[in-house]
Design an enzyme around this catalytic site. Structure first.
Site, PDB file in Angstrom:
ATOM      1  N   ALA A 107      17.218  72.811  13.735  1.00  0.00           N
ATOM      2  CA  ALA A 107      18.364  72.789  13.810  1.00  0.00           C
ATOM      3  C   ALA A 107      18.617  72.808  15.333  1.00  0.00           C
ATOM      4  O   ALA A 107      18.282  73.420  16.113  1.00  0.00           O
ATOM      5  CB  ALA A 107      19.277  73.876  13.203  1.00  0.00           C
TER       6      ALA A 107
ATOM      7  N   GLY B  43      14.145  74.104  10.928  1.00  0.00           N
ATOM      8  CA  GLY B  43      14.761  72.950  10.138  1.00  0.00           C
ATOM      9  C   GLY B  43      13.721  71.904  10.093  1.00  0.00           C
ATOM     10  O   GLY B  43      13.534  71.069   9.253  1.00  0.00           O
TER      11      GLY B  43
ATOM     12  N   GLU C 162      10.859  72.637   7.828  1.00  0.00           N
ATOM     13  CA  GLU C 162      11.759  72.591   6.482  1.00  0.00           C
ATOM     14  C   GLU C 162      11.789  71.129   6.023  1.00  0.00           C
ATOM     15  O   GLU C 162      11.711  70.809   4.784  1.00  0.00           O
ATOM     16  CB  GLU C 162      13.207  73.305   6.399  1.00  0.00           C
ATOM     17  CG  GLU C 162      12.752  74.966   6.742  1.00  0.00           C
ATOM     18  CD  GLU C 162      14.224  75.572   6.742  1.00  0.00           C
ATOM     19  OE1 GLU C 162      14.921  75.122   7.799  1.00  0.00           O
ATOM     20  OE2 GLU C 162      14.567  76.516   6.257  1.00  0.00           O
TER      21      GLU C 162
ATOM     22  N   GLU D 142      12.602  81.057  13.250  1.00  0.00           N
ATOM     23  CA  GLU D 142      14.068  81.532  13.138  1.00  0.00           C
ATOM     24  C   GLU D 142      14.248  82.907  13.459  1.00  0.00           C
ATOM     25  O   GLU D 142      15.093  83.427  14.262  1.00  0.00           O
ATOM     26  CB  GLU D 142      14.568  81.188  11.862  1.00  0.00           C
ATOM     27  CG  GLU D 142      14.991  79.696  11.568  1.00  0.00           C
ATOM     28  CD  GLU D 142      13.780  78.875  11.018  1.00  0.00           C
ATOM     29  OE1 GLU D 142      13.081  79.316  11.161  1.00  0.00           O
ATOM     30  OE2 GLU D 142      13.894  77.855  10.607  1.00  0.00           O
TER      31      GLU D 142
HETATM   32  N1  T1G Z   1      18.439  72.979  19.557  1.00  0.00           N
HETATM   33  C1  T1G Z   1      19.284  72.567  20.860  1.00  0.00           C
HETATM   34  N2  T1G Z   1      18.432  72.543  21.970  1.00  0.00           N
HETATM   35  C2  T1G Z   1      17.216  72.657  22.173  1.00  0.00           C
HETATM   36  C3  T1G Z   1      16.675  73.180  20.878  1.00  0.00           C
HETATM   37  C4  T1G Z   1      17.239  73.188  19.703  1.00  0.00           C
HETATM   38  N3  T1G Z   1      16.808  73.629  18.615  1.00  0.00           N
HETATM   39  N4  T1G Z   1      15.392  73.366  21.264  1.00  0.00           N
HETATM   40  C5  T1G Z   1      15.139  72.875  22.540  1.00  0.00           C
HETATM   41  N5  T1G Z   1      16.466  72.711  23.031  1.00  0.00           N
HETATM   42  C6  T1G Z   1      16.614  72.418  24.416  1.00  0.00           C
HETATM   43  C7  T1G Z   1      16.341  73.486  25.309  1.00  0.00           C
HETATM   44  O1  T1G Z   1      17.567  74.312  25.680  1.00  0.00           O
HETATM   45  C8  T1G Z   1      16.173  72.710  26.523  1.00  0.00           C
HETATM   46  O2  T1G Z   1      17.414  72.314  27.188  1.00  0.00           O
HETATM   47  C9  T1G Z   1      15.351  71.502  26.180  1.00  0.00           C
HETATM   48  O3  T1G Z   1      15.637  71.344  24.660  1.00  0.00           O
HETATM   49  C10 T1G Z   1      13.951  71.477  26.376  1.00  0.00           C
HETATM   50  O4  T1G Z   1      13.380  72.480  25.601  1.00  0.00           O
HETATM   51  C11 T1G Z   1      18.000  75.524   9.392  1.00  0.00           C
HETATM   52  C12 T1G Z   1      18.407  77.700  11.332  1.00  0.00           C
HETATM   53  C13 T1G Z   1      10.936  72.364  20.540  1.00  0.00           C
HETATM   54  C14 T1G Z   1       8.773  73.653  21.399  1.00  0.00           C
HETATM   55  O5  T1G Z   1      13.918  77.870  17.528  1.00  0.00           O
HETATM   56  O6  T1G Z   1      10.748  76.202  20.568  1.00  0.00           O
HETATM   57  O7  T1G Z   1      16.029  75.430  12.646  1.00  0.00           O
HETATM   58  O8  T1G Z   1      17.182  73.334  29.311  1.00  0.00           O
HETATM   59  O9  T1G Z   1      12.451  73.591  27.601  1.00  0.00           O
HETATM   60  O10 T1G Z   1       8.635  73.566  26.417  1.00  0.00           O
HETATM   61  O11 T1G Z   1      16.178  76.738   9.395  1.00  0.00           O
HETATM   62  O12 T1G Z   1      12.361  73.738  22.946  1.00  0.00           O
HETATM   63  O13 T1G Z   1      16.579  71.025  29.188  1.00  0.00           O
HETATM   64  O14 T1G Z   1      19.104  71.740  28.719  1.00  0.00           O
HETATM   65  O15 T1G Z   1      12.081  74.708  25.433  1.00  0.00           O
HETATM   66  O16 T1G Z   1       9.045  71.194  25.528  1.00  0.00           O
HETATM   67  C15 T1G Z   1      14.712  76.777  15.077  1.00  0.00           C
HETATM   68  C16 T1G Z   1      13.296  76.100  19.774  1.00  0.00           C
HETATM   69  C17 T1G Z   1      16.276  76.518  15.139  1.00  0.00           C
HETATM   70  C18 T1G Z   1      12.712  75.661  18.352  1.00  0.00           C
HETATM   71  C19 T1G Z   1       9.991  72.299  23.113  1.00  0.00           C
HETATM   72  N6  T1G Z   1      14.121  76.063  16.224  1.00  0.00           N
HETATM   73  N7  T1G Z   1      12.675  75.247  20.524  1.00  0.00           N
HETATM   74  O17 T1G Z   1       9.525  72.937  24.151  1.00  0.00           O
HETATM   75  O18 T1G Z   1      10.941  72.190  26.184  1.00  0.00           O
HETATM   76  S1  T1G Z   1      17.011  77.164  14.076  1.00  0.00           S
HETATM   77  C20 T1G Z   1      13.742  76.627  17.274  1.00  0.00           C
HETATM   78  C21 T1G Z   1      11.462  75.385  21.234  1.00  0.00           C
HETATM   79  C22 T1G Z   1      16.780  76.249  12.604  1.00  0.00           C
HETATM   80  C23 T1G Z   1      16.981  76.028  10.182  1.00  0.00           C
HETATM   81  C24 T1G Z   1      17.306  76.582  11.260  1.00  0.00           C
HETATM   82  C25 T1G Z   1      10.781  74.378  22.112  1.00  0.00           C
HETATM   83  C26 T1G Z   1      10.070  73.346  21.898  1.00  0.00           C
HETATM   84  P1  T1G Z   1      17.385  72.002  28.814  1.00  0.00           P
HETATM   85  P2  T1G Z   1      12.202  73.469  26.245  1.00  0.00           P
HETATM   86  P3  T1G Z   1       9.390  72.617  25.565  1.00  0.00           P
END
Ligand code: T1G
Length: 655
Positions: A68, A107, A110, A130
């Protein structure tokens, strides 16, 4: 058909009757409202087109779907909601196969779970992280995952947030087949199963699991959660999947998700997520290119130097270790090799990577071997004369464009730099012990450090997988300075009437893995004692000084290693020692202090305030660039519970 556009971020093209839907929403293909819209439109198109037999979903770039959009949290939800998109996928009349080109997280995982098949490429990973954001999956993860992999594996994945690679995913039943070209393979699978009864995840029965195994998996997650709510909630929801209908389970999951999403814990962990991404970014480094580093010299291969060497080798660099004698060099090499072996034993490193690392290592007794190094890190005894002598010597050995880094914890790196001919190439790299494990690294921007030297040190630390935090020069840098303020406040309270065990119990109940006096005992009390003795003459007599730690050391109580410190360890675990209680009472009486009681709340509030006040001072002095950097230092170096957001976050929004 030429590529069709379903929304700003979602396109599709038909390959042999299969609509290949590509999500292109940089940087991580997060499931923003536009992506969800595009997916719905793509499904509409596939359903209406008689010549389309199935759908393959993939991500553009190196990520499948990063989950998400975390930036949308806290804003009013926009339709279509993700659960509705996934419900549509799961019940779609034609096969929908996930072509998992890269990370499928939250997500994103999912989406894959709701599909009728999952084909990972070699770079794919699946995870429901999450809990690391203080929430639980909100679109069926806790209900669909156990239907595919069983309850125990689903408890592990959702409770810890850990990702699995393709091989493990296949073993668990999460992936159908690993493919070099996941899109082609997914399209092929869609064609193969078109017109047959589809394997709809939500319709599968949850495999029956052994109660003892489920209990063990639950216990493992809860024991690591330490007061954080979301892991326990994730486990509860996974276990409910065995007892509830899909519909009931999804409703329960959604309600829990919404409750947690608005919690303090989630706000704190979101803060940490964005803090980590902001760390190391400085306006003054905008457009500054780091220098190239290939060969790293490490002077001193004791515990710290060896740990730094292991981190450097496993990141792919060539390492030249330097010691004073051939015997010490041989011992250093053995120490490094031993640490690499341990990493292999614990599964953190492959045997092949260990062998490659060793092949890139030399340890010698001749500093002249440092001539080819691009970066030299000293990890010798933390004494100013030792370090300045070394840096003066290195000045004459290394290339003009080489960088010199000091790993000092307490000395002033400006003083070390000033003794060299080129202070602009000196930077501090303060690793935390064990340096091959701990993520935190303070990168010290000294008075004369050149911008590209700082940028190189940051890039190097990042390549090592570290979390580098830039800080200016001050005694103890960010972490130890705050820690000193924290310890001082704890000692004041003990002198005023709190017992050390009460302080520790309050901190542990609040979320610290260990209270401060237990931490001090672990670290040993003698180094701080020696420092206090050195500084005794300079101390302002008007400043409050607690003598209890001195009394402990005078009584030979140096902490855990000596079997006694603030506590007694003779029974193998920490126990309150009446001798310490008596010693404290004597110290209070000597100052005429009438002890008073402290509540847990007061203890925690005072300690948080002490940390936050010192943090504010660091910001005012320009030592730390931003409050969130201070939070990261305390979380990653000093056991501050991440789910409380760090001392600056916690004090800015008290519970
Ligand atoms: N949403 C918005 N921005 C995100 C993002 C996300 N999910 N993930 C990363 N970014 C931005 C981050 O802030 C950075 O921005 C840029 O992308 C690059 O990230 C319904 C509720 C995917 C493994 O927890 O683990 O889904 O600083 O430096 O090293 O159940 O990002 O450049 O402006 O980390 O290549 C669950 C979180 C959400 C994944 C990539 N998902 N992200 O790593 O790049 S909750 C997460 C990561 C959800 C559902 C629920 C990593 C990555 P900026 P980065 P990276």
């Amino acid at each position: 058909m030429a590529a069709a556009r379903f929304s700003e971020t979602v396109t599709g093209d038909v390959r042999d009757g299969v609509l290949v839907v590509t999500i292109d929403n940089p940087p991580v293909n997060a499931l923003s409202a536009d992506v969800r819209d595009g997916l719905m439109a793509a499904l509409d198109h596939a359903e209406a087109s008689a010549d389309i037999v199935g759908v393959a979903v993939t991500g553009a770039g190196r990520i499948f779907i990063g989950g998400a959009d975390i930036r949308e949290f806290g804003k009013p939800p926009v339709e279509p909601h993700l659960p509705d998109v996934l419900d549509r996928i799961e019940n779609f009349p034609k096969p929908v196969i996930a072509a998992v080109n890269g990370a499928a997280l939250g997500g994103g995982c999912e989406v894959a779970l709701a599909c009728h098949g999952r084909i990972p490429g070699e770079k794919a990973s699946f995870g429901l992280p999450e809990v690391k954001l203080g929430i639980v999956p909100g679109a069926g993860g806790t209900q669909r995952l156990p239907r595919l992999v069983g309850i125990p594996a689903a408890i592990d994945m959702t409770g810890t947030g850990r990702s699995v690679k393709p091989e493990e995913a296949a073993r668990l039943g999460l992936a159908d087949k690993i493919a070099a070209d996941p899109v082609a393979e997914a399209a092929q699978l869609a064609r193969a199963v078109a017109g047959t009864p589809l394997r709809r995840t939500g319709a599968l029965t949850v495999p029956v699991a052994d109660v003892a195994i489920v209990e063990a998996a639950t216990k493992k997650v809860l024991s690591k959660a330490r007061g954080q709510a979301s892991p326990g909630e994730a486990v509860r929801l996974v276990r409910a999947a065995a007892e509830m209908s899909l519909k009931g389970g999804l409703a329960e999951e959604r309600a829990t998700f919404i409750r947690l999403r608005d919690s303090r814990e989630a706000a704190a962990l979101r803060h940490v997520f964005f803090a980590e991404r902001a760390a190391g970014k400085l306006d003054k480094l905008e457009g500054v290119a780091p220098r190239e580093v290939k060969i790293v010299g490490i002077v001193g291969t004791g515990l710290m130097g060896a740990g730094i060497a292991v981190a450097t080798l496993t990141a792919g660099y060539r390492v030249v270790g330097v010691e004073q004698t051939a015997e010490a060099a041989a011992a250093g090499r053995n120490r490094i090799a031993g640490m690499l072996d341990k990493a292999v034993e614990s599964g953190r490193l492959s045997a092949a990577s260990r062998d490659e690392s060793l092949a890139r290592l030399t340890v010698v007794a001749d500093a002249a071997e440092l001539t080819p190094a691009d970066l030299v890190i000293e990890a010798v005894f933390d004494d100013l004369t030792v370090k300045t002598d070394l840096f003066r010597k290195l000045d004459g050995i290394v290339r003009a464009d080489a960088i010199l880094a000091t790993n000092t914890s307490y000395l002033n790196p400006d003083e070390i730099a000033a003794t060299t001919a080129h202070p602009e190439r000196v930077v501090g790299l303060h690793f935390f012990s064990p340096a091959n494990i701990m993520r935190l690294t303070e990168v010290v921007d000294c008075k004369a450090t050149a911008p590209d030297v700082l940028a190189t040190a940051l890039a190097f630390a990042k390549k090592l997988g570290k979390l580098p935090i830039v800080c200016g020069v001050t005694e103890g840098f960010i972490g130890n300075r705050i820690y000193s303020a924290y310890r001082r406040e704890a000692e004041f309270m003990v002198e005023d009437g709190a017992e050390p065990q009460e302080v520790d119990a309050a901190l542990e109940a609040w979320g610290f893995p260990m209270g401060i006096f237990t931490v001090n005992d672990m670290a040993g009390l003698e180094i701080a004692w020696a420092k206090r003795k050195r500084q005794a003459a300079m101390r302002d007599p008007k400043e409050r000084y607690v003598e209890i730690p001195d009394r402990l050391c005078e009584a030979g109580r140096f902490g855990r290693k000596s079997g006694r410190g603030w506590y007694d360890y003779s029974s193998g675990h920490r126990a309150v020692d009446p001798q310490v209680t008596a010693l404290i009472e004597t110290a209070r009486a000597a100052k005429g202090i009438v002890p008073r009681r402290f509540s847990s709340e007061e203890i925690v509030a005072r300690l948080l305030k002490a940390m936050a006040d010192e943090g504010s001072a660091l910001l005012a002095e320009g030592i730390a660039a931003r409050a969130s950097d201070i939070d990261l230092v305390m979380i990653n170096g000093y056991g501050f519970p991440a789910y409380k957001g760090g001392p600056m976050f916690a004090s800015a929004s008290p519970s």
